[in-house]
Design an enzyme around this catalytic site. Sequence first.
Site, short mmCIF file in Angstrom:
data_model
loop_
_atom_site.label_atom_id
_atom_site.label_comp_id
_atom_site.label_asym_id
_atom_site.label_seq_id
_atom_site.Cartn_x
_atom_site.Cartn_y
_atom_site.Cartn_z
N THR A 28 0.90 -1.09 0.10
CA THR A 28 -0.02 0.13 0.02
C THR A 28 0.86 1.17 0.00
OG1 THR A 28 -0.18 -0.26 2.52
CG2 THR A 28 -2.03 -0.90 1.15
N GLY A 52 18.98 -8.85 6.62
CA GLY A 52 18.42 -9.46 5.39
C GLY A 52 17.12 -10.24 5.49
N ALA A 53 16.54 -10.50 6.74
CA ALA A 53 15.79 -11.18 6.99
C ALA A 53 14.43 -10.83 6.65
CB ALA A 53 15.71 -11.65 8.38
N GLY A 54 14.09 -9.52 6.56
CA GLY A 54 12.93 -8.68 6.22
C GLY A 54 12.37 -7.92 7.49
N GLU A 89 19.17 5.81 1.90
CA GLU A 89 19.00 4.50 1.38
C GLU A 89 18.84 4.52 -0.39
OE1 GLU A 89 17.59 1.50 3.75
OE2 GLU A 89 17.12 -0.07 2.28
N ASP A 103 9.71 2.06 6.94
CA ASP A 103 10.79 1.28 8.03
C ASP A 103 11.55 2.43 8.53
OD1 ASP A 103 10.11 -0.78 6.55
OD2 ASP A 103 12.03 -1.16 5.45
P1 ADP Z 1 16.94 -5.89 5.78
O1 ADP Z 1 16.81 -4.31 5.97
O2 ADP Z 1 15.81 -6.66 5.60
O3 ADP Z 1 17.55 -6.45 7.16
P2 ADP Z 1 18.64 -5.12 3.76
O4 ADP Z 1 19.43 -5.98 2.65
O5 ADP Z 1 17.95 -4.15 3.33
O6 ADP Z 1 18.02 -6.31 4.78
O7 ADP Z 1 20.00 -4.56 4.86
C1 ADP Z 1 20.92 -5.53 5.49
C2 ADP Z 1 22.28 -4.77 5.37
O8 ADP Z 1 22.32 -3.48 6.48
C3 ADP Z 1 23.29 -5.44 5.97
O9 ADP Z 1 23.88 -6.41 4.79
C4 ADP Z 1 24.28 -4.66 6.15
O10 ADP Z 1 25.15 -4.07 4.98
C5 ADP Z 1 23.55 -3.46 6.72
N1 ADP Z 1 23.54 -3.87 8.40
C6 ADP Z 1 22.34 -3.82 9.04
N2 ADP Z 1 22.73 -4.07 10.44
C7 ADP Z 1 24.38 -4.03 10.27
C8 ADP Z 1 25.19 -4.09 11.44
N3 ADP Z 1 25.00 -4.20 12.77
N4 ADP Z 1 26.37 -3.81 11.17
C9 ADP Z 1 26.92 -3.44 9.89
N5 ADP Z 1 25.96 -3.36 8.81
C10 ADP Z 1 24.70 -3.54 9.00
MG MG Z 2 16.40 -3.06 4.26
#
Ligand code: ADP
Ligand code: MG
Length: 387
Positions: free
Chosen positions: A36, A122-124, A160, A172
């Site tokens: 949405t 990267g788990a969402g 972003e 988010d």
């Molecule tokens: P999501 O937002 O669903 O977790 P994304 O691919 O959008 O997945 O973002 C994940 C990325 O954010 C990681 O691969 C890393 O680059 C960055 N990130 C998140 N947490 C950390 C952390 N604690 N230290 C460094 N990078 C981080």
């Molecule tokens: Mg993300």
Amino acid sequence: MEGAELVREAFRDAFRGEPELISRAPGRVNLIGEHTDYNQGFVLPVAIDRAVWVAIRGRGDGRARVYSANFGQWTEFDVDSPRKDPSVPWADYPKGVVSELVSSGHRLGGFDMAIWGDVPLGAGLSSSAAIEVAVAFGLVSLFGIALDRTDIALLCQRAEHRFVGVHCGIMDQFVASLGRKGRALFLDCRDLNYEYVPLSDDVSVVVCDSGVKRELASSAYNERRAQCEEAVRRLREVLPEIGALRDVPREEFEAYKYLLPETIGRRARHVVYENMRVLSSVKLLRRGDLEGFGRLMYESHRSLKEDYEVSGPELDLLVDLASSVEGTLGARLTGAGFGGCTVNLVERKAVRTFEEFVGREYEARTGIRLEVYVCEASDGARLEEGI
Ligand code: ADP
Ligand code: MG
């Protein structure tokens, strides 16, 4: 204080001495209102009790040194000219925030920064927004920059978009910045008006990670966006004032859906009714009607599966298994779909049974180990006390 202590330790190891402050921003999960946001509609996320912590100390030379304890890696750059470096991709997130602060005219000094988080990457659950908002909140506090929480969310979204290169919505970053304990955040993605909606202590928000990668997600996502735009174009012939599907009430949609080709019609129907479901959810939660809200979660899933066609066998299985546990009030896929996670509303007393049953059956039928995150609605960004 566990995360704060861990990041403080990481700071000491990386830089010697103590940080001046520690900030924290949470991950999130969206309870209802899927696909949405780009139709300028409504969403209802909660900030969760998993977060990214950032420990910072200023330095006089205009250099930034940033260490991630999760990656065991660090990077260094001039605050005035952060540049991408493919050997440290995670650093794009803090660099993007610095870059946006500088290009909006704010004066930043140099700093040392350590980062640690327990939002799964990267788990969402949006670890990316958590890291962006934690970094922004920390830097703004350290350098005395006057930005409110909405400004911070918008700045992180721009980071972003422009630096990381992911064209995300505002949800988010918004909930990572403005979330509130025990509350869901009802957000209008068009004008960013928001309200807090109570979420009873009697229920937990349980996230199940299907373990299926969202490979189809980005091409399908672009296709769905285009289909929604086409629906708006066609409906404008009779409803010239509409700017997005958000502007189409249910009755008008039903009256004019004959103008839409079959597939486009189903895509639009999902969005029109999903927006209605968010509005109804807010009313039901205010009344404490968790069963009613749970039913809307199931309806949302059915609509995402049949009309929007972004589910998959594993997500459907997870919703099915969840629904057979007594004490599950609602379940649906969350995020873009084609894998990723489901979100479940589960009575607190049933959470253990839920975890055991859904985990066991899911693994038995798919061979995939299920990752379950039991979450509580938590506060958005803040500074840690007592430092
Ligand atoms: P999501 O937002 O669903 O977790 P994304 O691919 O959008 O997945 O973002 C994940 C990325 O954010 C990681 O691969 C890393 O680059 C960055 N990130 C998140 N947490 C950390 C952390 N604690 N230290 C460094 N990078 C981080
Ligand atoms: Mg993300």
